[in-house]
Design a protein around this motif. Structure first.
Motif, PDB file in Angstrom:
ATOM      1  N   GLN A 171       0.843  -1.203   0.000  1.00 35.35           N
ATOM      2  CA  GLN A 171       0.000   0.000   0.000  1.00 35.35           C
ATOM      3  C   GLN A 171       0.879   1.254   0.000  1.00 35.35           C
ATOM      4  OE1 GLN A 171      -3.112   2.165   3.061  1.00 35.35           O
ATOM      5  NE2 GLN A 171      -2.993  -0.061   3.136  1.00 35.35           N
ATOM      6  N   ASP A 172       0.765   2.022  -1.073  1.00 34.31           N
ATOM      7  CA  ASP A 172       1.622   3.206  -1.252  1.00 34.31           C
ATOM      8  C   ASP A 172       0.993   4.077  -2.331  1.00 34.31           C
ATOM      9  OD1 ASP A 172       3.592   5.079  -1.820  1.00 34.31           O
ATOM     10  OD2 ASP A 172       5.234   3.637  -1.735  1.00 34.31           O
ATOM     11  N   ASN A 173       0.722   5.335  -2.024  1.00 32.51           N
ATOM     12  CA  ASN A 173       0.083   6.236  -2.990  1.00 32.51           C
ATOM     13  C   ASN A 173       0.898   6.423  -4.267  1.00 32.51           C
ATOM     14  OD1 ASN A 173      -2.068   6.599  -1.290  1.00 32.51           O
ATOM     15  ND2 ASN A 173      -1.460   8.638  -0.581  1.00 32.51           N
ATOM     16  N   SER A 174       2.201   6.227  -4.189  1.00 24.21           N
ATOM     17  CA  SER A 174       3.038   6.436  -5.368  1.00 24.21           C
ATOM     18  C   SER A 174       2.775   5.386  -6.443  1.00 24.21           C
ATOM     19  CB  SER A 174       4.525   6.408  -4.986  1.00 24.21           C
ATOM     20  OG  SER A 174       4.926   5.108  -4.576  1.00 24.21           O
ATOM     21  N   GLY A 210     -10.561   2.109   1.595  1.00 23.97           N
ATOM     22  CA  GLY A 210     -10.706   3.395   0.926  1.00 23.97           C
ATOM     23  C   GLY A 210      -9.998   3.497  -0.407  1.00 23.97           C
ATOM     24  N   TYR A 211      -9.180   2.521  -0.736  1.00 24.34           N
ATOM     25  CA  TYR A 211      -8.462   2.555  -2.003  1.00 24.34           C
ATOM     26  C   TYR A 211      -9.254   1.955  -3.162  1.00 24.34           C
ATOM     27  CZ  TYR A 211      -4.123   4.269   0.012  1.00 24.34           C
ATOM     28  OH  TYR A 211      -3.168   5.049   0.617  1.00 24.34           O
ATOM     29  N   LEU A 212     -10.426   1.381  -2.888  1.00 21.50           N
ATOM     30  CA  LEU A 212     -11.272   0.881  -3.965  1.00 21.50           C
ATOM     31  C   LEU A 212     -12.708   1.285  -3.644  1.00 21.50           C
ATOM     32  CD1 LEU A 212     -11.142  -2.668  -5.611  1.00 21.50           C
ATOM     33  CD2 LEU A 212     -12.993  -1.034  -5.844  1.00 21.50           C
ATOM     34  N   LYS A 213     -13.202   2.269  -4.405  1.00 23.33           N
ATOM     35  CA  LYS A 213     -14.511   2.843  -4.124  1.00 23.33           C
ATOM     36  C   LYS A 213     -15.478   2.603  -5.278  1.00 23.33           C
ATOM     37  CE  LYS A 213     -12.407   6.663  -1.507  1.00 23.33           C
ATOM     38  NZ  LYS A 213     -12.351   8.141  -1.330  1.00 23.33           N
ATOM     39  N   ASP A 214     -16.766   2.622  -4.953  1.00 20.61           N
ATOM     40  CA  ASP A 214     -17.801   2.604  -5.974  1.00 20.61           C
ATOM     41  C   ASP A 214     -19.063   3.227  -5.378  1.00 20.61           C
ATOM     42  OD1 ASP A 214     -18.999   0.586  -4.380  1.00 20.61           O
ATOM     43  OD2 ASP A 214     -17.975  -0.992  -5.510  1.00 20.61           O
ATOM     44  N   TYR A 244      -6.953   6.616  -5.459  1.00 20.31           N
ATOM     45  CA  TYR A 244      -7.783   5.453  -5.170  1.00 20.31           C
ATOM     46  C   TYR A 244      -8.332   4.936  -6.492  1.00 20.31           C
ATOM     47  CZ  TYR A 244     -11.650   8.803  -5.644  1.00 20.31           C
ATOM     48  OH  TYR A 244     -12.515   9.758  -6.117  1.00 20.31           O
ATOM     49  N   PHE A 245      -8.770   3.702  -6.491  1.00 24.21           N
ATOM     50  CA  PHE A 245      -9.409   3.117  -7.667  1.00 24.21           C
ATOM     51  C   PHE A 245     -10.913   3.351  -7.566  1.00 24.21           C
ATOM     52  CE2 PHE A 245      -5.576   0.507  -7.037  1.00 24.21           C
ATOM     53  CZ  PHE A 245      -5.008   0.589  -8.307  1.00 24.21           C
ATOM     54  N   TYR A 246     -11.529   3.681  -8.703  1.00 21.23           N
ATOM     55  CA  TYR A 246     -12.977   3.866  -8.712  1.00 21.23           C
ATOM     56  C   TYR A 246     -13.600   2.889  -9.699  1.00 21.23           C
ATOM     57  CZ  TYR A 246     -17.622   5.804  -8.775  1.00 21.23           C
ATOM     58  OH  TYR A 246     -18.987   5.935  -8.669  1.00 21.23           O
TER      59      TYR A 246
END
Length: 318
Positions: A171-174, A210-214, A244-246
């Motif tokens: 897990q890393d924003n980069s 929170g890194y995968l939202k819908d 994040y992924f949407y």
């Protein structure tokens, strides 16, 4: 009794009207969008066929499956039609080109969909590892969540880390701005969504919820879902600006108050309009927000649409 039948008649009219709205929109809309004519010769290795040194994680249109591990859920011909959203195994989905998996588990680590259960999650993990062993450059987003109404499997984060450790992208924003080539040989972004246990922290081998939202809505009305998907997509930041992924899901869901309760005939009200949604998102100016695109009963045409649009992004045509 008369009121019940009257409501059912009105419901059928609404479904018919909404199906016609999408059909008419498809008929009057061009089916051509950047990359729409793309046909993959190797869906099992489709990322490898693109320019990995240019392909950033946030540029990919990720083809995904909804409720991915339901191919053997419930009892055949009895309860299975009410919960089965995929006919292929996890391994065959990955070979077909799926790159985002949506897995639901219960306390005993068996896959479930509501109250119906299937095989142990080991089956999923073994299929993922088999696919990874046969490919070299394919990145997978593996979302695993505890199903609503259930408790978390004990020490499940440890289980995932032990099973997938060598492949896990931490897990890393980069990561969002990195290319696939830069991430290799790590190949799995594993998003763990427990209901009660602690969320994975920054730097963990696993990613937090929170890194995968819908924005999922519970409806069997296809045009309602289509426009809800479009509205929520329009409210997202461009993929280049978010960390994040949407996900957009090209699915509709059977409703308890409707006579048609089997998944396939209900979800087929919207499945033919996957390419229409892509085309409309482009024409309405939201193409820079598309990222994960999931479906029930995934097929090669759906995958090709996602790959083609991804390739168009790389080539600057979108």
């Amino acid at each position: 009794m008369g009121s019940f039948f009257s409501k059912q008649v009105e419901r059928r009219k609404s479904i018919h009207t909404q199906k016609k709205l999408l059909y008419d929109l498809k008929e009057k809309t061009s089916s051509n969008f950047p990359g729409s004519d793309y046909r993959s010769d190797d869906r099992k290795n489709w990322m490898s066929t693109l320019a990995l040194e240019k392909l950033q994680v946030n540029q990919i249109i990720w083809p995904g499956t909804h409720d991915s591990a339901t191919n053997k859920i419930g009892i055949p011909f009895i309860s299975r039609p009410f919960a089965r959203t995929q006919s292929m195994s996890i391994y065959n989905q990955l070979v077909t080109g799926t790159r985002v998996l949506d897995i639901r588990v219960q306390e005993d680590s068996r896959v479930c969909h509501g109250i119906l259960v299937s095989y142990h999650v080991d089956v999923v993990i073994n299929d993922v590892k088999k696919f990874l062993s046969e490919t070299q450059s394919e990145i997978i987003i593996l979302e695993i969540r505890t199903e609503f109404g259930h408790d978390d499997p004990p020490e499940f984060d440890t289980y995932l880390e032990n099973q997938l450790g060598e492949f896990l992208i931490h897990q890393d924003n980069s990561v969002f701005n990195k290319t696939v080539a830069e991430l290799l040989p790590k190949r799995v972004i594993c998003v763990w969504k427990p209901r009660k246990s602690a969320q994975p922290k920054h730097g963990s081998p696993l990613w937090s919820a929170g890194y995968l939202k819908d924005n999922w809505i519970d409806t069997d009305l296809p045009e309602t879902k289509f426009e809800s998907n479009m509205k929520h997509l329009s409210e997202q930041q461009p993929v280049t600006s978010r960390k994040y992924f949407y996900r957009v899901e090209n699915t509709v869901t059977p409703q308890a108050d409707n006579p048609v309760l089997c998944v396939k005939p209900v979800t087929n009200r919207i499945r033919p309009y996957a390419r229409l949604f892509i085309n409309e998102s482009i024409s309405r100016g939201y193409s820079d927000r598309l990222q994960i695109y999931s479906t029930d009963f995934i097929d090669e045409d759906f995958v090709d649409a996602c790959i083609g649009l991804t390739n168009a992004r790389i080539e600057g045509k979108l």
